[in-house]
Every structure is written in C-alpha cells, then in structure tokens.
Design an enzyme around this catalytic site. Sequence first.
Site, PDB file in Angstrom:
ATOM      1  N   HIS A 126       0.837  -1.208   0.000  1.00 26.06           N
ATOM      2  CA  HIS A 126       0.000   0.000   0.000  1.00 26.06           C
ATOM      3  C   HIS A 126       0.873   1.260   0.000  1.00 26.06           C
ATOM      4  CE1 HIS A 126      -3.744   2.229   1.084  1.00 26.06           C
ATOM      5  NE2 HIS A 126      -2.886   3.053   1.647  1.00 26.06           N
ATOM      6  N   GLU A 127       1.805   1.313   0.927  1.00 22.16           N
ATOM      7  CA  GLU A 127       2.671   2.501   1.006  1.00 22.16           C
ATOM      8  C   GLU A 127       3.554   2.616  -0.234  1.00 22.16           C
ATOM      9  OE1 GLU A 127       1.873   4.662   3.144  1.00 22.16           O
ATOM     10  OE2 GLU A 127       0.634   3.310   4.363  1.00 22.16           O
ATOM     11  N   HIS A 174       1.736   4.608  -2.777  1.00 23.51           N
ATOM     12  CA  HIS A 174       1.885   6.059  -2.552  1.00 23.51           C
ATOM     13  C   HIS A 174       3.287   6.525  -2.959  1.00 23.51           C
ATOM     14  CE1 HIS A 174      -1.906   6.782  -0.522  1.00 23.51           C
ATOM     15  NE2 HIS A 174      -1.664   5.892   0.426  1.00 23.51           N
ATOM     16  N   GLU A 211      -4.878   7.717  -3.074  1.00 19.14           N
ATOM     17  CA  GLU A 211      -5.391   6.456  -2.532  1.00 19.14           C
ATOM     18  C   GLU A 211      -5.672   5.460  -3.653  1.00 19.14           C
ATOM     19  OE1 GLU A 211      -5.125   6.265   0.624  1.00 19.14           O
ATOM     20  OE2 GLU A 211      -6.252   4.461   1.167  1.00 19.14           O
TER      21      GLU A 211
END
Lengths: 498, 498
Positions: free
Chosen positions: B262-263, B266, B292
């Site tokens: 997830h990170e 980003h 997101e």
Amino acid sequence: MTRFDEFKDIQKKLKAYGLVLNIASWDSNTEAPKDCFPYRSEMLSIISGEHFSLMTSQTYQDIIRDLLDQQDDLSETQYKEVEKAKKSLDKIVKIPKHEYVEFSKLRNMANRVWEEARENEDFEQFKPYLEKIIDFQKKMVSYRSSTTQPYNVLLDDYEEGMDMDKYDHFFQTIKDELVPFVQDILNNKPKEKPSYITESFPKQKQKQFVEYLLEVFDYNLNRGVLKESAHPFTWNTHSKDVRLTVRYLENYVFSSIFAAIHELGHALYEQQVDEMFDMTNLNSGASMGIHESQSRFYENIIGRSKAFWEAHFDKLKTLFSHQLKDVEIDDFYHAINWVEESFIRVEADELTYPLHILLRYELERAIFNDGISVDALPELWNKKMKSYLNVDVEKPSDGILQDVHWSGGAFGYFPTYALGSAYAAQLYYAMKEALDIEKLVKDNNIKAINTWLKENIHCFGSRLKPEEIIQKVTNEPFNPKYYIRYLKEKYTELYLKK
Amino acid sequence: MTRFDEFKDIQKKLKAYGLVLNIASWDSNTEAPKDCFPYRSEMLSIISGEHFSLMTSQTYQDIIRDLLDQQDDLSETQYKEVEKAKKSLDKIVKIPKHEYVEFSKLRNMANRVWEEARENEDFEQFKPYLEKIIDFQKKMVSYRSSTTQPYNVLLDDYEEGMDMDKYDHFFQTIKDELVPFVQDILNNKPKEKPSYITESFPKQKQKQFVEYLLEVFDYNLNRGVLKESAHPFTWNTHSKDVRLTVRYLENYVFSSIFAAIHELGHALYEQQVDEMFDMTNLNSGASMGIHESQSRFYENIIGRSKAFWEAHFDKLKTLFSHQLKDVEIDDFYHAINWVEESFIRVEADELTYPLHILLRYELERAIFNDGISVDALPELWNKKMKSYLNVDVEKPSDGILQDVHWSGGAFGYFPTYALGSAYAAQLYYAMKEALDIEKLVKDNNIKAINTWLKENIHCFGSRLKPEEIIQKVTNEPFNPKYYIRYLKEKYTELYLKK
C-alpha cells in the site's frame, strides 16, 4: 516588554531555526537517501539565510548593545546569555556578507578537492585551495581583530581563554615528556599484536553489547537515540534530546565499543545540563575542550581501565564466546591499550594520540604566525612524524591529506583534542579526592561518577567558561602535568614493569 | 524581476519552511525520544508561525492577485502554480488569526480527550469536544464561503471537484449493489479462518520479505528510505526523497506485507512525479483520492491477485518454511482475500471496507447538512453497522470512538478512502486495454505497470486535477460502476463459484 524580553524573543526564534537545521542535519547524516541532496541543500540554505539575517539584524544588535550598556540590571545568568550572544555576533557581523558567502563556497569546493586529492594521493591538487583557505581565514580574522597574532583569535574561537602562550607551554611539556616516553614504550612492547583483535565479530552482537553499555553508563533513552552512521557522532538540541551514533566494523570490535563509550561521554554531558538552560544559549557544553575531556574521560580513563573490564568482560565473553574463548582479562586489558607507531590520528592509541596533535599545532602555528609557505608543509609534516612517532610517511593520505579540518578552514580546532585529554586527567585526580573511582567502576556504579560530574561540571552548561570550570573543580588553573602523570602511571604499569 | 519571479521567490521560501517542518515531523514519527516533545513543539510552532506569516503576508497576496489579473502572460504550468497557491491562501487568509490558533488548540485538546475517552469506553467524555469541533468547523467554513451547504466546502478541500451530489450517487451505488452482495458472500463463506494466518512470523524475516517487495516494485532506494514506525505511512519532500514506513506484527504477517505494498503505491507515485515540478507547488500527487487510488491499486488489484503470488509465493515460503509448509497457493490466495464482518475500518478487508466509509459519509453528511445532534450519533452509528455489516457494536472503541479523524476536525476526509478504491478500479479497466496486466504481474514485470502509471498519471504531479486525470485516462468521468464490477468479479470467483 523589557529589552531583555525582546532579546529572549529573538533568541527563541534563533533557537527554533537552530533546531530545525539541526534535525535536518541529523537526518542528512544518518539516513537521507543520496539523491535528495541537491534540492535539500538549496532549501536548507534558504533557512540558514533566514537564521543569519535574524542573527545579524540591526534590531538584534541594538538590543544587545543596550543590554550590555545597562548590564547591572541583568541577573548573572542573563548577563552570560547576552555576553555569549555578543560573542557569536562579533564572529560574523564584522565580515562583509558577500565574503562570508564566498568563504563558505570556497570551503565547500576545497572539501571536494581535498577528497579527490586524497583519493589521487596528490597534494599538488589540493595545494592552491589550501593556500586560498589560509589567506581567506587570515582576512576573516583581520575583519574581527587588529591583532598581529591571528592564530590566537582562532584558538580562542575553539577554546575560549586559550592562546599560543598557554598552548606553547602545554605542547612543550608533551614534547619534552611524552616523546621520549613513547619511544621507551615502543622499544619495550611485545612484537606481535594479539590476533583475536581482528577476528570477525558479528555486527548484531556488537550492537547488543553497545546497548548493554548504554545501560551501564546510565544513558537515558527517553531523552536519546542510538543509531548507526558512517562516522560516530553525538547530536543534541537540548537536554531532552541527545543522540549518539556508532559504526560497527565486523573485523574490529574495539571500534564500536570505544566509539560508543566516547560518544556516551559527550552525550551524558549534554543530558545532564540543567534543564533551566533549555531555553537559553547556555544549554550546551562549555567548550570543545571541556566536551572532549568528558568523552575522553569516559572512553579512556573509565573504559580502558582494568576495573571496568573486571565488571564487564564476562558479558563480552558471553556474546563472543568463540572469538574470546582463550582470552584472559589481563591480555584483554593489554590489547585495548595497545601502543603502536601509526600514521593516522583518528586510529591512534591513547598514548601516541597527543603526538599527532602536537604536530598539527606546530604546523598551524607556523602557518599563521611564522608565515611558512604551503609548499613547505608536506616535508615538515613528514619530518615531524619521523621525529615524534618514528614512522616514514610514504603517501599523502597517510600524511598531510588525512584530515578534513583544513579543507573546512577549521584552524585552531586540533589543539582542543589534546587539551580535552589533559583536562580529563586533571579532573580525574580531583575526582579521586572525592570518590573511590576504581571501586565504583568495579562495582558497576558509574551512576555515582555521573552524579559527581553532573554536580561539578555538566549541570552548568556553558554558564561557566572552561578556565572557571577547571579552577573550580581542581582548585588550580589548567596544568598539563596531570596528563603526563596519568599517562606515565598507566603505561609504565602496562609496558615497563617486568 | 517580474511579478512571477517574486512569486517564485516566496514559493521557494515556503517550500524551504515546508521541508524543515516535514523533516522534523518524520523524525518525530519515527525516532525522536519521548521526552523531547514539549521543547520541540514550542520551537516548531515558531517555525510554523514564520511559515504562516509568510504565506499570509500582504505582499504575497498582492503578487497572487496581480498575477491572476494578468494571467494571459503566464504559461499553463505557471498559471496552475498560481491558482493552487491562491486556493491554499483562501483556505486560511479569510480566517481571523486568533480563531485559527484557537481551533488548532481545540483540536489538540480534543485529540487528547478522544484518546482518553476511547481508553475509558466513554463517549460522553468526548461529546462536548466533538460538539465544539463541529461548531468551530462550521464557523470556519462560513468565513470562507456563503454556501448553505458547508459539507460541500469540506468535501472539496479533500478532493477538489467532489461534492454531495457526486458522492451521493457514489455511495448510493455502493449501498444498492454492495450491501446485498456482501451479505451473500458472508452467508457463503467458510466458517473457519485458516489458523496459519496468526502463527508467529519473526519480525526479521518479515523485514526481509518487505525488502524483497521493494525490489519487486522497483522502488528506488537512492530516493527513499524504508523504516519502522508505529503506524505505516509514506512521507515525501520532493521526487528524490520519498520514504515509507511499515510495522511488523509477529502474529499477523499480512499486516506488514500489505501495508508495505500500500505505502509503495503512494511512494511510487511520488517518486515518479516529473522532477520539473520539484521547485513548484505541483510536485506532489493530484489529490487524496488519486493518491489512494494508487496505493489501493498496488495493494489490492496487484498485491492481492493470484497472479502476484504465482510469482512470489515461493519466496515467501522459503522465508517461512515452517509456518507455510502445508499451505497451497490457492489457500493462500483465499486467505489474503478473507472477507468477514468487522468493527474496525482499518482492519477491514477489501470488500467490506467501503461499507465502513459509507457509514461515515452518511453520518458526516447528516451532521453538516441535516444538523443532526451529536447525542444521536452513537445510536445511528450502531444501527448502520448492524444494517450494513451485520455486527452489534458493544463498546465505543469498536464504534464511534475508533477513528482519529473527527477529533482533528477532518470532516470530509473519509469519503476519499472509498473514492480512491473506486478510481483504482476504473483506472484498472482502462489499463487493461493497454497492457496484459495479469501476464506482467506473473512475469514479475511490475516495472512496465509503473511506467504506464508514470506516463498516464504520476508524472503530472498535481498539474492535472483529479477529474481531468480520470477523464484523460479512462475517456469518461468518474463512474462507480467499475468498482462494483471489479469487486463482484473478484469475490464471486473467490466465494460464490462452486
């Protein structure tokens, strides 16, 4: 709002800028990724510029002048704050801004050239930059002072109250007493260095031992951080944020152990500054020399003592049962105090270390006082190395190109390294009058030593000047004889007693 | 110097302040020792104050006004820079400074009270603060806009271009399509969760796997750092310094794996912003929602796909040979997409997650649009949880006190979490037209996917608005049907095919 309130207001802002620049520098030195620096440097120079403008603003100068005109209205601590601010101001305000910027650029450039020259073993490449740096530094001094002794100004910058007279006496003592003593030791030491010293000690276990040392020395982790970095250093913003870094060399375990204890010395000092100074410019150690006295005291006088390892050698052996299985504590004590001829200052042992500094002091003095040419430096360097340490320098990276200081214009800095060790010895004999140091160390009660240092030195931050501290704690001015005595006692016992 | 040069000059200073505050915040969140904060907060508030003063200075306002008056003289990118600056300015400049400060204090206080109230399972304790925060937020909106729909202002703050009309349509679709679908899945899913999921997975090996993932996703470590922190997050200052953090839970290995991916989503976004924007205010992702969308795309659409684990399950098994010895890839694929009733948003699976957001959107809308009283919130919360997720909330920490957002006044933020997932699905179907995603993932060629995202989305930073990005990449405006389609395809296959 009183004039002093106005002063504090600006001081607080200056401290805020200092804090963020400091945090950025911690990050740059410990983990920032390599590609971030061009952008980061440009941005940080803007913040430094704001800091500089505030620190040299006419308003601030007027406030300081007014406060010093009416200093009777100030408390003692208030006066010290203003006095220190004035001193910092004088160092920069008399220098034309464009020259200040130019000097800063020159030093950056010189630093890069020095790195390359060292890589290439080519002093000629660095020479023109060194000449420019010296000329510039002389010019900078001339803006600040009309002295005919520019080196005194630089010496005082790094250690308030010191000058060539005092240092001449100090280094002459070292030359007279230590140079022959070191020769004696070198002629009498065993030929072979114990081989286990350079065996492989896994990093993870070294780290465990360093963490153990943090406990032993009662370092407060609620006010600090232990981290890894390319070169060990201590970093602090105020008494509640004092960090240290260590480097782990797998084939040289002594490096992390003694670097950790050294940095712990700096760090304990900063953690024990009274928090009443947090919001002032007095919230850090008194001087380079006093700071170094604390790190050297912990590293050498405690950390390299037999008593210390009587308490902790078993722990080390548990972690490195394979590497140290045949090693007795006496051998170990000898190994951590191994004396040898060496080229590189930062790798030198406790006893030969001051001879490296003696050399640098004499060269710097010759540069600034006797106008010796840069051309003559390498030969002079090598001659002195032969005479003090009996080694033949064969490449510049082992000689004149080994240290970063000169490329950064930091003349006058080196002497504080030796001075710190000498202060440490003088403080040590004073402490001995009050405490049974050996027993406390053996009993793993470093806390009692910390407390004594806190009450006598650390808590004052920089409210006292170096000479005031030495006088107050030892009842006499700085005297190099204690340093000689300490080294002779210790190394005679280690090497000359049969 | 042109008016635009003057603008850039101030922008650069603002960015410099932003940089140092950002670095300080990274330090605060990853390693600063706990006792440093009172001093640090006071000092940082001074720097924030300088930043604020500069950002709201009359000079800066005049420059922006002049530039917008003569916008024909600006290039497109220049115009975007000024427009964005104007928008940031409007958010703060119309608010009286003392109220701005007061609101900031109130939020700090509310945050502490929320923590305590959650600890004590006592909503009544937090209630008066929540009321004050809502009233204050309404007042803040009224300074900026004369709208009768204050929630629209807040929604636009977090996702430019979004309002209640659009969100109503989005969430109604979720309600109509997903609530019954989730019920269907929950009724048909196996009873027992595989027990290996919560076995002990040593932290050191989890870290090794996360480091492996950095390589797989082609994250550039010359421009970044991987670190541990209490809550995973991504941090960036410009395209060449983009860091991520992960947390390692020994008894829940999925946490570090999917938080890392997830990170990474980003982080890849930020690393791939064109460096031409480094020195502008357009140098970061387009919006919360688009950001997101990238993290969810990487985490769920790639990271929780079967193709991904066909390429990497063996690696995971090598590291955790004991824990995963009896686990087949199909079981594993099921386990990482395990659907279940749950109370806590941040722990929810991909499928039930948007229902948590639906609930928060409806409550926030009721608060700001229908003036529902804070007294009525807990009951409403619990009723909706029952109706959407079929769970009975028994304590406030499982219900209305679970999230930090409201105590910080961040109303309008939640919807972007679901919107991001929906954007991700719409972008996914567009990408499928251009790339054989499944094959690329199976072949461990994430790089090709990164490149596509770079060229179509990432490189633009925030020069394009969210709706422009969606339109450009997918050839239509935002449409929630893709999200529903994606979820139904995936979870029908996983749970409803016999």
